[in-house]
Motif scaffolding. Sequence first.
Motif, PDB file in Angstrom:
ATOM      1  N   LEU A  21       0.813  -1.257  -0.139  1.00  0.00           N
ATOM      2  CA  LEU A  21      -0.016  -0.149  -0.020  1.00  0.00           C
ATOM      3  C   LEU A  21       0.914   1.388  -0.060  1.00  0.00           C
ATOM      4  O   LEU A  21       0.490   2.308  -0.510  1.00  0.00           O
ATOM      5  N   TYR A  22       1.716   1.180   0.589  1.00  0.00           N
ATOM      6  CA  TYR A  22       2.859   2.247   0.767  1.00  0.00           C
ATOM      7  C   TYR A  22       3.166   2.350  -0.733  1.00  0.00           C
ATOM      8  O   TYR A  22       3.464   3.596  -1.144  1.00  0.00           O
ATOM      9  N   CYS A  23       3.620   1.496  -1.571  1.00  0.00           N
ATOM     10  CA  CYS A  23       4.191   1.705  -2.779  1.00  0.00           C
ATOM     11  C   CYS A  23       3.087   1.974  -3.643  1.00  0.00           C
ATOM     12  O   CYS A  23       3.527   2.941  -4.486  1.00  0.00           O
ATOM     13  N   LEU A  24       2.031   1.611  -3.497  1.00  0.00           N
ATOM     14  CA  LEU A  24       0.929   2.486  -4.184  1.00  0.00           C
ATOM     15  C   LEU A  24       0.610   3.859  -4.341  1.00  0.00           C
ATOM     16  O   LEU A  24       0.806   4.590  -4.856  1.00  0.00           O
ATOM     17  N   ASP A  25       1.120   4.302  -2.903  1.00  0.00           N
ATOM     18  CA  ASP A  25       0.851   5.890  -2.495  1.00  0.00           C
ATOM     19  C   ASP A  25       2.338   6.479  -2.930  1.00  0.00           C
ATOM     20  O   ASP A  25       1.959   7.628  -3.556  1.00  0.00           O
ATOM     21  N   MET A  26       3.305   5.836  -3.067  1.00  0.00           N
ATOM     22  CA  MET A  26       4.641   6.436  -3.821  1.00  0.00           C
ATOM     23  C   MET A  26       4.316   6.774  -5.181  1.00  0.00           C
ATOM     24  O   MET A  26       4.671   7.594  -5.781  1.00  0.00           O
ATOM     25  N   GLU A  27       3.844   5.740  -5.677  1.00  0.00           N
ATOM     26  CA  GLU A  27       3.623   5.638  -7.225  1.00  0.00           C
ATOM     27  C   GLU A  27       2.621   6.623  -7.613  1.00  0.00           C
ATOM     28  O   GLU A  27       3.053   7.152  -8.919  1.00  0.00           O
ATOM     29  N   VAL A  83       2.664  -3.073  -9.149  1.00  0.00           N
ATOM     30  CA  VAL A  83       2.258  -1.792  -8.698  1.00  0.00           C
ATOM     31  C   VAL A  83       1.678  -0.886  -9.852  1.00  0.00           C
ATOM     32  O   VAL A  83       2.716  -0.356 -10.579  1.00  0.00           O
ATOM     33  N   GLY A  84       0.634  -1.026 -10.114  1.00  0.00           N
ATOM     34  CA  GLY A  84      -0.140  -0.158 -11.084  1.00  0.00           C
ATOM     35  C   GLY A  84       0.355  -0.994 -12.455  1.00  0.00           C
ATOM     36  O   GLY A  84       0.540  -2.187 -12.494  1.00  0.00           O
ATOM     37  N   ASN A  85       0.636  -0.321 -13.396  1.00  0.00           N
ATOM     38  CA  ASN A  85       0.830  -1.129 -14.703  1.00  0.00           C
ATOM     39  C   ASN A  85       2.257  -1.203 -15.233  1.00  0.00           C
ATOM     40  O   ASN A  85       2.518  -2.002 -15.932  1.00  0.00           O
ATOM     41  N   MET A  89       5.437   9.708  -7.446  1.00  0.00           N
ATOM     42  CA  MET A  89       6.554   9.868  -8.297  1.00  0.00           C
ATOM     43  C   MET A  89       6.865   8.050  -8.752  1.00  0.00           C
ATOM     44  O   MET A  89       6.788   7.438  -7.985  1.00  0.00           O
ATOM     45  N   HIS A  90       7.078   8.173 -10.110  1.00  0.00           N
ATOM     46  CA  HIS A  90       7.241   6.703 -10.852  1.00  0.00           C
ATOM     47  C   HIS A  90       8.661   6.202 -10.270  1.00  0.00           C
ATOM     48  O   HIS A  90       9.725   6.700 -10.317  1.00  0.00           O
ATOM     49  N   PHE A  91       8.386   4.953  -9.894  1.00  0.00           N
ATOM     50  CA  PHE A  91       9.779   4.093  -9.869  1.00  0.00           C
ATOM     51  C   PHE A  91       9.550   2.653 -10.561  1.00  0.00           C
ATOM     52  O   PHE A  91       8.320   2.059 -10.410  1.00  0.00           O
ATOM     53  N   ASP A  92      10.255   2.171 -11.150  1.00  0.00           N
ATOM     54  CA  ASP A  92      10.143   0.652 -11.598  1.00  0.00           C
ATOM     55  C   ASP A  92      10.325  -0.300 -10.887  1.00  0.00           C
ATOM     56  O   ASP A  92       9.352  -1.271 -11.050  1.00  0.00           O
TER      57      ASP A  92
END
Length: 255
Positions: free
Chosen positions: A195-201, A222-224, A204-207
């Motif tokens: 959930l933290y990664c979803l919020d960060m994405e 995480v996303g697409n 800002m984008h991270f691969d």
Amino acid sequence: MNITLKENQKIFFASDFHLGTPSASSSLDREKKIIRWLELIEKEAAAVFLLGDLFDFWFEYDTVIPKGYLRFLSKITQMRQQGVPVFFFTGNHDLWMKDYFTQELDIPVFHNPISLQVNQKKFLIGHGDGLGPGDNTYKVLKKIFTNRSCQWLFKWLHPDVGIRLATRWSKRSRINNSLKGEDEFKGKESEWLYLYCLDMEKKMHFDYYVFGHRHLPLSIPVGNSSMYFNLGEWVSQYHYGVFNGHGFQLINFKG
């Protein structure tokens, strides 16, 4: 931080060695296995990132560090002398790393997640404790444990007393987490780091998002166009991550 990989070079990630637990003999066996892993990867390693909880307890007094781990520290020292960059992160069990590794071994120590760019790929990496929603009790405890005044008071305990108390606390915490089933996968919507990664994405984008702490090897989209990886632990599972310049992979080290 930016790293450019040369041909046949790779970046390696591992976490949660928990050296020192649950017994001296099992910790020694694990330490030797970690060294065999380091010997396997060192020729290809453009960098090695160790993402926290390397020790089940670590506290740096002004002139004293915890006893043990000589084989692991010697191997890391050898790698640094050979020019392999090594980076440590603090975890919830070794929050109290200060400047020993930086001054003695030339190993930077990070206390928070950092962004990393390798070739054209962007990473967010860290231990993972206290991130995302939930775990509010630990978040309060972390503020206490990282408070300089509290650390100053703790260091006045004799090391034999302080380390013994902290080791018992660590063991009890681990048992409680096991009893509560916190080492089980309960669906990605219950994974605070995911959930933290979803919020960060959204910001800002991270691969790639790469963390430890969870004690489960995980690979979740995480996303697409991003992935969250959790490295698991080395008490019983022995997984590590490797990035070869094109893709990230979790590997189980048989050793």
